[in-house]
Scaffold this active site. Structure first.
Site, PDB file in Angstrom:
ATOM      1  CG  HIS A  61       3.190  -1.934 -11.187  1.00 43.38           C
ATOM      2  ND1 HIS A  61       2.372  -2.218 -12.259  1.00 43.38           N
ATOM      3  CD2 HIS A  61       3.692  -0.695 -11.418  1.00 43.38           C
ATOM      4  CE1 HIS A  61       2.393  -1.192 -13.101  1.00 43.38           C
ATOM      5  NE2 HIS A  61       3.187  -0.262 -12.613  1.00 43.38           N
TER       6      HIS A  61
ATOM      7  CD  GLU B 115       1.994   3.407 -10.244  1.00 45.95           C
ATOM      8  OE1 GLU B 115       2.702   4.150 -10.902  1.00 45.95           O
ATOM      9  OE2 GLU B 115       1.990   2.179 -10.392  1.00 45.95           O
TER      10      GLU B 115
HETATM   11  C1  PEP Z   1       3.416   2.592 -14.105  1.00 46.65           C
HETATM   12  O1  PEP Z   1       3.309   1.571 -14.771  1.00 46.65           O
HETATM   13  O2  PEP Z   1       3.680   2.553 -12.894  1.00 46.65           O
HETATM   14  C2  PEP Z   1       3.234   3.865 -14.776  1.00 46.65           C
HETATM   15  C3  PEP Z   1       3.099   4.942 -14.049  1.00 46.65           C
HETATM   16  O3  PEP Z   1       3.234   3.838 -16.148  1.00 46.65           O
HETATM   17  P1  PEP Z   1       2.974   5.071 -17.142  1.00 46.65           P
HETATM   18  O4  PEP Z   1       3.757   6.231 -16.641  1.00 46.65           O
HETATM   19  O5  PEP Z   1       3.451   4.593 -18.463  1.00 46.65           O
HETATM   20  O6  PEP Z   1       1.507   5.339 -17.110  1.00 46.65           O
END
Ligand code: PEP
Length: 242
Positions: free
Chosen positions: A89, A159
């Site tokens: 992450h 992400e």
């Molecule tokens: C994350 O931290 O993996 C994430 C997707 O956070 P958010 O949905 O708050 O952007």
């Protein structure tokens, strides 16, 4: 094929959400929760039979045990009925200097224990603006994925760092383009066809739009997974009830 919702609680405990899960007031068939490690034991005992559990981290130092203060191993996670684990992450890469080499080691340990690794990859805003997104994604995939990776034990979470916690969700076009690129790299470099999920400021409305993306297996949410009404809406979208 039903989509999945992965809720990363980060360093929070959403009591209202947990209460509803515990009392079976939420349909958890398509839900994976990622609680803080301090609560995994309790949650595993209380709801481990009806909700899928993911750890937010695993140590890279040893698969089993050893003199590694503060660490938790893949074997320990398996004993807690954790069938999934987040790895790489961006918050861990940024705040804890987690490297691609560490991440690769973690994934290997998880695979040894038959735990599915959810590998998070994504570019920062500066990398995006400099036209380096493809370069970054390629490097992360090549350096993080061990040979043991297969479509039974690895999920890729795209992400983009510029989207996490910013309320700026990537557009359907941006997600599709990134997924096509990631799929092509996975096939070219690893001969793999892995499930892909998207994470970054997902809301019920953005999820409704992106759900049509053919390659989208699901979503990874942070803040949306802490709010009961929003989480319920996301799960309803998966169940095609909205
Ligand atoms: C994350 O931290 O993996 C994430 C997707 O956070 P958010 O949905 O708050 O952007």
């Amino acid at each position: 094929m039903q989509k999945i919702v992965i809720a990363n609680w980060k360093m929070n405990f959403p009591h209202e959400v947990y209460h509803e899960i515990k009392n079976s007031n939420i349909d958890t068939a398509n839900l994976i929760i990622c609680p803080p490690q301090a609560y995994l034991s309790q949650i595993s005992a209380e709801v481990g039979t009806h909700v899928k559990l993911a750890s937010q981290n695993v140590t890279h130092l040893s698969e089993k045990n050893g003199a590694f203060t503060g660490e938790v191993s893949a074997v320990m996670l398996k004993n807690l009925a954790c069938d999934f684990c987040l790895v790489g992450h961006s918050e861990r890469r940024i705040f804890l200097n987690e490297t691609n080499a560490d991440i690769k080691q973690k994934i290997s340990h998880l695979h040894q224990q038959n735990i599915t690794a959810i590998l998070c990859i994504g570019e920062t805003l500066a990398e995006k603006n400099n036209g380096q997104s493809h370069l970054v994604l390629t490097k992360q995939l090549k350096e993080c994925l061990p040979l043991s990776a297969s479509n039974h034990n690895t999920i890729i979470a795209y992400e983009p760092v510029w989207s996490i916690g910013t309320s700026i969700c990537a557009s359907t076009t941006e997600i599709s383009e990134a997924f096509d690129f990631i799929s092509a790299i996975l096939i070219k470099e690893f001969e793999l066809n892995l499930d892909l999920v998207y994470g970054g400021s997902v809301s019920p409305s953005s999820f409704t739009e992106m759900i049509s993306i053919e390659k989208l297996k699901g979503i990874l949410v942070g803040s949306a997974g802490l709010k009961l009404d929003i989480l319920k809406e996301l799960l309803k979208i998966v169940e095609n009830k909205l």
